[in-house]
Scaffold this motif. Structure first.
Motif, PDB file in Angstrom:
ATOM      1  N   ASN A  77     -31.204  19.363 -46.322  1.00  0.00           N
ATOM      2  CA  ASN A  77     -32.177  18.329 -45.786  1.00  0.00           C
ATOM      3  C   ASN A  77     -33.385  19.403 -44.955  1.00  0.00           C
ATOM      4  O   ASN A  77     -34.347  18.901 -45.063  1.00  0.00           O
ATOM      5  N   LEU A  78     -32.978  19.978 -43.976  1.00  0.00           N
ATOM      6  CA  LEU A  78     -33.885  21.229 -43.218  1.00  0.00           C
ATOM      7  C   LEU A  78     -34.306  22.126 -44.446  1.00  0.00           C
ATOM      8  O   LEU A  78     -35.804  22.240 -44.255  1.00  0.00           O
ATOM      9  N   SER A  79     -33.465  23.055 -44.757  1.00  0.00           N
ATOM     10  CA  SER A  79     -34.048  23.857 -45.477  1.00  0.00           C
ATOM     11  C   SER A  79     -34.873  23.468 -47.212  1.00  0.00           C
ATOM     12  O   SER A  79     -35.248  23.980 -47.443  1.00  0.00           O
ATOM     13  N   LYS A  82     -43.592  30.306 -48.193  1.00  0.00           N
ATOM     14  CA  LYS A  82     -44.393  31.540 -47.809  1.00  0.00           C
ATOM     15  C   LYS A  82     -43.398  31.931 -47.123  1.00  0.00           C
ATOM     16  O   LYS A  82     -42.157  33.332 -47.298  1.00  0.00           O
ATOM     17  N   GLU A  83     -43.462  31.276 -45.648  1.00  0.00           N
ATOM     18  CA  GLU A  83     -42.646  31.463 -44.409  1.00  0.00           C
ATOM     19  C   GLU A  83     -41.319  31.345 -45.234  1.00  0.00           C
ATOM     20  O   GLU A  83     -40.225  31.921 -44.327  1.00  0.00           O
ATOM     21  N   TYR A  84     -40.317  30.388 -45.395  1.00  0.00           N
ATOM     22  CA  TYR A  84     -39.333  30.199 -45.730  1.00  0.00           C
ATOM     23  C   TYR A  84     -38.868  31.169 -46.776  1.00  0.00           C
ATOM     24  O   TYR A  84     -37.933  31.296 -46.536  1.00  0.00           O
ATOM     25  N   TYR A 102     -43.114  26.475 -36.711  1.00  0.00           N
ATOM     26  CA  TYR A 102     -43.928  26.238 -37.553  1.00  0.00           C
ATOM     27  C   TYR A 102     -44.400  24.722 -38.064  1.00  0.00           C
ATOM     28  O   TYR A 102     -45.090  23.915 -38.321  1.00  0.00           O
ATOM     29  N   VAL A 103     -43.225  23.802 -37.979  1.00  0.00           N
ATOM     30  CA  VAL A 103     -43.490  22.064 -38.189  1.00  0.00           C
ATOM     31  C   VAL A 103     -44.295  21.746 -37.460  1.00  0.00           C
ATOM     32  O   VAL A 103     -45.263  20.533 -37.988  1.00  0.00           O
ATOM     33  N   SER A 104     -44.257  22.322 -36.449  1.00  0.00           N
ATOM     34  CA  SER A 104     -45.305  21.230 -35.127  1.00  0.00           C
ATOM     35  C   SER A 104     -46.693  21.880 -34.969  1.00  0.00           C
ATOM     36  O   SER A 104     -47.248  21.487 -34.441  1.00  0.00           O
ATOM     37  N   LEU A 105     -46.712  23.036 -35.969  1.00  0.00           N
ATOM     38  CA  LEU A 105     -47.857  23.591 -35.712  1.00  0.00           C
ATOM     39  C   LEU A 105     -49.514  22.970 -36.271  1.00  0.00           C
ATOM     40  O   LEU A 105     -49.103  22.171 -36.901  1.00  0.00           O
ATOM     41  N   PRO A 106     -49.972  22.910 -35.824  1.00  0.00           N
ATOM     42  CA  PRO A 106     -51.418  21.807 -36.569  1.00  0.00           C
ATOM     43  C   PRO A 106     -51.865  22.649 -37.923  1.00  0.00           C
ATOM     44  O   PRO A 106     -51.782  23.735 -37.328  1.00  0.00           O
ATOM     45  N   LYS A 107     -52.394  21.667 -38.389  1.00  0.00           N
ATOM     46  CA  LYS A 107     -52.600  22.168 -39.959  1.00  0.00           C
ATOM     47  C   LYS A 107     -53.231  22.883 -40.026  1.00  0.00           C
ATOM     48  O   LYS A 107     -53.383  23.889 -40.790  1.00  0.00           O
ATOM     49  N   ARG A 131     -40.904  25.254 -29.406  1.00  0.00           N
ATOM     50  CA  ARG A 131     -41.404  23.854 -30.509  1.00  0.00           C
ATOM     51  C   ARG A 131     -39.745  23.813 -31.353  1.00  0.00           C
ATOM     52  O   ARG A 131     -39.742  23.055 -31.756  1.00  0.00           O
ATOM     53  N   GLY A 132     -39.915  24.772 -32.242  1.00  0.00           N
ATOM     54  CA  GLY A 132     -38.450  25.135 -32.996  1.00  0.00           C
ATOM     55  C   GLY A 132     -37.012  24.869 -32.099  1.00  0.00           C
ATOM     56  O   GLY A 132     -36.219  23.635 -33.063  1.00  0.00           O
ATOM     57  N   ILE A 133     -37.574  25.366 -31.250  1.00  0.00           N
ATOM     58  CA  ILE A 133     -35.844  24.816 -30.624  1.00  0.00           C
ATOM     59  C   ILE A 133     -36.339  23.234 -29.954  1.00  0.00           C
ATOM     60  O   ILE A 133     -34.773  22.853 -30.215  1.00  0.00           O
TER      61      ILE A 133
END
Length: 190
Positions: free
Chosen positions: A3-5, A14-16, A54-59, A85-87
């Motif tokens: 699910n995370l992937s 791009k990052e993935y 990156y999920v937590s970064l502002p748009k 934030r990733g942790i």
């Protein structure tokens, strides 16, 4: 991981893709160094998830990153927090699957540097895990390739940069790159 992937692939394609390439390259490098399969598996997971923050970064920040636009000082400070934030994200939602010092170390330390000039914590030397150094150099290599640098240009940068990783790891990586060029080209293309 499934699910995370999927989430990362859909929202940070791009990052993935870069992280997947880095994970495959790290596997080859770790095998080249003769590391254990179970350790390599954990290192590859950490590398694949290295940009989960990156999920937590502002748009506005992710848009600027996507289009290679310059960040303001405040945005840059915010960006430098993404490993922490990733942790936090993993510990809240995926602790059972990823509560592992190798995976956590790579996510947290992949932007640190041997000379202490990295982020988010400014760690240096022996404060950084060897597995993180291995992942760090591979992640950096793939990022440089994705920015359009040639392998020759990257090797020149690496030889000039004495502060990224310990000398032995840098030398091993250069040897790996020169001896496994065909495999590296295959990973880069796919």
């Amino acid at each position: 991981m499934f699910n995370l992937s999927i989430y990362l692939e859909r929202n940070f394609n791009k990052e993935y893709k870069e992280a997947r390439k880095a994970s495959r390259l790290l596997q080859e490098f770790a095998e080249f160094k003769g590391l254990e399969k179970s350790l390599i598996h954990e290192m590859c997971l950490g590398t694949e998830l290295n940009k989960i923050g990156y999920v937590s970064l502002p748009k506005v920040i992710t848009c600027k990153l996507k289009y290679n636009k310059q960040l303001t000082l405040e945005e840059r400070d915010e960006y430098k927090k993404y490993p922490l934030r990733g942790i936090e994200i993993l510990s809240r939602k995926y602790k059972k699957e990823y509560d592992n010092s190798i995976i956590i170390g790579i996510i947290l330390e992949s932007k640190e540097r041997f000379d202490g000039k990295g982020f988010p914590l400014g760690l240096s030397g022996d404060q950084i895990n060897e597995t993180s150094y291995l992942a760090m150099i591979v992640i950096w290599f793939i990022e440089q390739i994705c920015e359009g640098d040639t392998i020759c240009e990257i090797l020149n940068k690496l030889e000039r940069d004495q502060g990224m990783v310990p000398q032995g790891i840098r030398d091993d990586f250069i040897k790996f790159i020169t001896q496994k060029n065909d495999k590296i080209q295959e990973i880069i293309r796919n």
